[in-house]
Enzyme design. Sequence first.
Site, mmCIF file in Angstrom:
data_model
loop_
_atom_site.group_PDB
_atom_site.id
_atom_site.type_symbol
_atom_site.label_atom_id
_atom_site.label_comp_id
_atom_site.label_asym_id
_atom_site.label_seq_id
_atom_site.Cartn_x
_atom_site.Cartn_y
_atom_site.Cartn_z
ATOM 1 C CG ASP A 71 93.250 116.480 -41.896
ATOM 2 O OD1 ASP A 71 92.710 115.431 -42.445
ATOM 3 O OD2 ASP A 71 92.776 117.485 -41.443
ATOM 4 C CG ASP A 75 88.649 115.375 -41.032
ATOM 5 O OD1 ASP A 75 89.764 115.325 -40.860
ATOM 6 O OD2 ASP A 75 87.910 114.467 -40.819
ATOM 7 C CG ASP A 118 93.003 111.833 -42.938
ATOM 8 O OD1 ASP A 118 94.280 111.561 -43.723
ATOM 9 O OD2 ASP A 118 92.456 112.779 -43.081
ATOM 10 C CG ASP A 149 94.909 99.140 -25.839
ATOM 11 O OD1 ASP A 149 95.760 99.767 -25.682
ATOM 12 O OD2 ASP A 149 93.784 99.095 -25.239
ATOM 13 C CD GLU A 163 98.927 99.951 -22.900
ATOM 14 O OE1 GLU A 163 98.884 100.878 -22.574
ATOM 15 O OE2 GLU A 163 97.990 99.019 -23.101
HETATM 16 C C1 GLC Z 1 95.737 101.822 -23.526
HETATM 17 C C2 GLC Z 1 96.174 102.721 -24.645
HETATM 18 C C3 GLC Z 1 95.545 103.972 -24.196
HETATM 19 C C4 GLC Z 1 93.968 103.649 -23.947
HETATM 20 C C5 GLC Z 1 93.716 102.411 -22.899
HETATM 21 C C6 GLC Z 1 92.367 101.917 -23.038
HETATM 22 O O1 GLC Z 1 96.680 101.972 -22.471
HETATM 23 O O2 GLC Z 1 97.370 103.234 -24.833
HETATM 24 O O3 GLC Z 1 95.418 105.249 -24.956
HETATM 25 O O4 GLC Z 1 93.204 104.585 -23.225
HETATM 26 O O5 GLC Z 1 94.724 101.388 -23.185
HETATM 27 O O6 GLC Z 1 92.313 101.201 -24.404
HETATM 28 MG MG MG Z 2 91.045 113.979 -41.779
#
Ligand code: GLC
Ligand code: MG
Length: 547
Positions: A36, A40, A44, A227, A286
């Site tokens: 961070d 906060d 980041d 993703d 993924e």
């Molecule tokens: C993938 C991401 C996960 C997210 C999902 C929906 O599996 O790794 O963290 O919740 O997609 O985007």
């Molecule tokens: Mg921060």
Amino acid sequence: MTQELSTTTPPQLARQTRNWWHDAVIYQVYVRSFADGDGDGIGDLRGARDRLPHLAALGVDAVWLTPFYASPQADGGYDVADYRAVDPLFGDLSDADGLVREAHRLGMRVIVDIVPNHTSDQHAWFRAALAGGPERAYYHFRPGKGTNGELPPNDWESVFGGPAWTRVPVPDGNGRTSQPEAGGEWYLHLFAPEQPDLNWDHPAVHEEFASVLRFWLDLGVDGFRVDVAHGMVKADGLPDIGLREQAKMIGAQVLPFFDQDGVHEIHRTWRRLLDSYDGERIGVAEAWAPTPERLALYVRPDELHQAFNFQFLRCPWDPDRMREVIDASLAATASVGAPTTWVLSNHDVVRHPTRYGDGPTGLRRARAASLLMLALPGSAYVYQGEELGLPDVTDLPDEVRQDPSFFRAEGQDGFRDGCRVPIPWTREGSSYGFGSGGSWLPQPGEWSGLSVEAQTGVPGSTLELYRAALAVRREHPGLGAGDSVTWLEAPAGVLALAREGFVCTTNTTGTAVELPVPGSVLLSSAAPEFTGGTVRLPADSSTWWAI
Ligand code: GLC
Ligand code: MG
């Protein structure tokens, strides 16, 4: 009793590694929990940039950054409201640019996340869709079933629990909407209701994502982690599944919403786009596919470069199963000429020391599994904190949890916050050096002793084990190269695999096992003991040998 350790098939000549991503070690930065910079309590981009020297010293080839885009954070940033903007929580575009440049200066590449299956419900498109604009066609809106459309259009369930559909009011044509009871349509969301699924049958969706990819490629990123790469295309007619608890079927079978053959055409288009840039930009899928063979389809020569091998991640601590999964994964990817992509932990699963048994046993096994993974041909991902041997945090109080799956699954399934607790950098200080303003999830007190500071320079620490392993991988490019391993005869419960000039032994049993000395020790997760010509491998340990 020991058996002779001998080669059952001649060692394969390791193929020359031609592409950086074939054997790259890639470190996953879950941005909100890494470092961070502004105090906060939330990690980041500036915080991450300041900590890049740690990653360079660790010896990784690339960094993958989880989503830092403008987002209401309904799902840790996987609900993107603007794909070209940085959320103020994480910084701004110049911070993203600075991070990419600094990583490059330190010799590391940078991969960013792209979230194409769904947007945020606050994305301009979805807001316009709700108001009745033509953007409605970019999502999956359907009338409900039942006499008044009061039932969802089909029986699909959200991955996070509950129905995958939410009903909305009828738009009134003036950008305003009537009351929900006025009987509007339903929209599809395979994840949280704040994550409406995009309709990839619409050309505008294709065009927009091609443009977003270019935006980040032009900024200098080296690729994308895609993703839900198995989710964009839905079966025609959105047919019912007829079974409940569909989340349990993910990765076990093809579903009308996951692993449809149609997704491959999207990946082909993206591959052409990536290839139109110089510098070997990559895509990593993924994709939860039911078999290594179906997963391999995502990495055919004209598709993405890598796909996470979740079969290995899901494999229990069982030598026969592990060997089977390793062989099947290597064979499947080799059949399409791609490298296998190994991963043991990420931001969606229980960290592997806890999966393998928690406490000292879990950590011993985790360290052994990591050395085994890093001895295999292909690319490997390391999830932040894994190099510190962090366990999952299993006792987070309900009131601090933020994972939408926890709330939607009525509490049974709130595991993802436990692997997202901010990582410890120093022994002392606010949030153990994560930042000056505490941390968004509480860290266990024991993490002081697991901090980067506490482990640096300590022989045998998990951090020094990872540093040494990555250094050996660099000195021995044969590690990571090639597309198969040679299994050696070994005592029951021991996995022994040979690569060019190299052997890795893994004793998966709870007791020491004796065998003939295979070579000279390069590295071990627990020190072997030598007596004459034999060596005793400690319980739950891996050793790398030069031969
Ligand atoms: C993938 C991401 C996960 C997210 C999902 C929906 O599996 O790794 O963290 O919740 O997609 O985007
Ligand atoms: Mg921060």
